[in-house]
Design a protein around this motif. Structure first.
Motif, short mmCIF file in Angstrom:
data_model
loop_
_atom_site.label_atom_id
_atom_site.label_comp_id
_atom_site.label_asym_id
_atom_site.label_seq_id
_atom_site.Cartn_x
_atom_site.Cartn_y
_atom_site.Cartn_z
N LEU A 97 41.55 40.86 42.93
CA LEU A 97 40.09 40.88 42.42
C LEU A 97 39.85 41.77 41.18
CD1 LEU A 97 37.26 40.43 43.37
CD2 LEU A 97 37.19 42.58 44.62
N GLU A 98 40.74 42.75 40.82
CA GLU A 98 40.48 43.31 39.36
C GLU A 98 40.82 42.35 38.21
OE1 GLU A 98 42.01 47.41 37.50
OE2 GLU A 98 43.29 46.51 38.72
N ARG A 100 40.61 39.11 38.44
CA ARG A 100 39.49 38.21 38.19
C ARG A 100 38.46 38.92 37.67
NH1 ARG A 100 38.89 34.15 43.28
NH2 ARG A 100 41.17 33.31 43.40
N THR A 101 37.91 40.09 38.08
CA THR A 101 36.77 40.79 37.44
C THR A 101 36.79 40.81 36.04
OG1 THR A 101 36.28 41.75 39.66
CG2 THR A 101 35.36 42.77 37.76
N SER A 104 36.91 37.79 34.00
CA SER A 104 35.54 37.27 33.94
C SER A 104 34.69 37.73 33.04
CB SER A 104 34.86 37.13 35.50
OG SER A 104 33.60 36.53 35.43
N THR A 266 38.45 31.96 46.68
CA THR A 266 38.28 33.33 46.88
C THR A 266 39.58 34.05 46.98
OG1 THR A 266 38.22 33.24 49.29
CG2 THR A 266 35.96 32.76 48.04
N ARG A 389 30.50 32.19 41.56
CA ARG A 389 30.37 33.10 42.42
C ARG A 389 31.54 33.51 43.43
NH1 ARG A 389 27.08 31.79 46.01
NH2 ARG A 389 26.24 29.47 45.24
N THR A 391 34.75 33.04 42.70
CA THR A 391 35.76 33.71 42.05
C THR A 391 35.56 35.20 42.41
OG1 THR A 391 35.87 31.84 40.47
CG2 THR A 391 36.73 33.84 39.71
N LEU A 392 34.38 35.84 42.16
CA LEU A 392 34.40 37.30 42.44
C LEU A 392 33.84 37.93 43.60
CD1 LEU A 392 32.63 37.77 38.76
CD2 LEU A 392 35.18 37.69 39.56
#
Length: 406
Positions: A97-98, A100-101, A104, A266, A389, A391-392
């Protein structure tokens, strides 16, 4: 296209996941194995879904230490992230998640969106804009039109198995389950502005390469090396990084790399995949160490089953290669869970896996969700919005297994 990052530029795509080793066996004899993941993404126009060749600008905007974990890919509209090595999959989820964030945000700063999907929605017909490197130019000169429409993004899972002979034998044991691992992660039904009729068009694109597809049965590590040498001698690969079998021992890490899946929509789905793969590899490794023979699944039905999984995904049928029967995909999912249940319990991942599988069955696969978004108004922009949406999306993992009623 993990494994193709140009090392002549001093960027090693897997540096963030080395070294990897397994840890001691659990009380049931299943080895506790480490995991690292690679995720490939498409950079798109958030309003249209068309490819945006802005990878170089995005990479320059990745801050601090994470810059070594975000690397270029084959084309200038793709980008790859690499996680650290983990044993705790919830920590791995935080890593994903980090990455990806942060990526992004870097993409947004140059007007692009980071999309977790197996193919780009539009704008990639013909020869794509390649990342500048001598290696990629050599690939184009050698393979030519094989690179047309090349916008395939996968999720690759590295499992820490240091002994190369054991890794080869685990590859033999897991072969019958490779189509199901694809079916559970299909996320690329739309390409070139249309519904391809496949749940994973990425898998079909990859089938064009002469070194791709399910691996053969190997008699030994020496047999594996001999087959790789033969691929090189015929010109089917230019180097060892171009061995694109769905499972392969890494050439520079003590890992077995699973390359079956589309980039998952996801983080939840990516971690579910990692948990299932680790449990399957752990179960297989325990069997190898007990002297259990690998299933003798022939290459032709295995390739046909993989095609079927690419076409139907979770919402259709698949083939049980151990019995030869065609059945709804979810029936085979239950068989896989029964096979790896003890390993999932030992690692503490059973609740995570069953909960995510339940949500997938209720809400549909990544491919099904893309199609639903597209069919509402026949607009690629709606699919692009969904992808960005998802993706995060923040994962939500339970503490107890989901138990179906009835």
């Amino acid at each position: 296209m993990a494994g193709t990052t140009d090392r002549s530029q001093g960027r090693v795509s897997h540096q963030a996941v080395a070294p990897m080793t397994g840890s001691p066996a659990s009380r049931r004899g299943h080895p506790r194995l480490t995991v690292g993941m690679e995720e490939e993404f498409v950079l798109i126009d958030p309003r249209t879904g068309r490819a945006r060749p802005t990878a170089e600008q995005v990479l320059r905007r990745i801050p601090g230490p994470l810059a070594t974990q975000v690397v270029p890919e084959l084309t200038r509209f793709q980008i790859e992230t690499n996680t650290p090595v983990r044993t705790d999959l919830r920590r791995l989820a935080a890593d994903l998640l980090e990455l990806r964030t942060v990526t992004s945000a870097a993409a947004a700063s140059v007007g692009a969106g980071l999309a977790a999907c197996g193919t780009c929605l539009a704008g990639v017909a013909g020869m794509p804009p390649l990342t500048s490197s001598p290696r990629y130019l050599h690939m184009y000169q050698h393979f030519r039109a094989l690179l047309h429409g090349q916008a395939a993004c996968g999720c690759h899972v590295h499992i820490g198995i240091a002994d190369r002979e054991e890794a080869i034998q685990v590859s033999n044991h897991v072969r019958p389950w490779l189509p199901l691992l694809l079916a559970l992660t299909v996320n690329s039904p739309i390409a070139d502005g249309m519904d391809t009729g496949y749940a994973s068009w990425r898998a079909i694109l990859w089938a064009r390469w002469p070194s791709a597809g399910p691996p053969p049965l190997f008699s030994s590590a020496e047999h594996y090396e001999a087959l790789v040498d033969s691929l090189y001698a015929t010109g089917a690969i230019l180097d060892r990084a171009m061995v694109y079998w769905l499972v392969r021992p890494s050439d520079h890490l003590p890992t077995l790399e699973f390359r079956t899946a589309d980039t998952c929509a996801t983080v939840e789905e990516a971690i579910m995949l990692a948990a299932l793969i680790r449990a399957l590899a752990s179960t297989a490794l325990a069997d190898v160490r007990r002297g259990v023979a690998a299933p003798q699944v022939h290459q032709t039905p295995l390739c046909a089953a993989y095609w079927r999984a690419a076409r139907d995904g979770m919402e259709g049928d698949c083939v049980d290669l151990l019995s030869g029967r065609r059945m709804p995909t979810w029936h085979l999912v239950r068989q896989l869970l029964a096979k790896v249940c003890h390993s999932l319990e030992d690692s503490g991942d059973l609740a995570l896996v069953t909960a995510v599988l339940h949500r997938l069955r209720c809400g549909g696969s990544g491919a099904a969700r893309q199609r639903a978004a597209y069919n509402r108004r026949r607009r690629l922009a709606d699919v692009a919005d969904l992808l960005l949406r998802q993706t995060l999306a923040i994962p939500n993992f339970p503490d107890r297994p989901y138990v179906p009623r009835g």
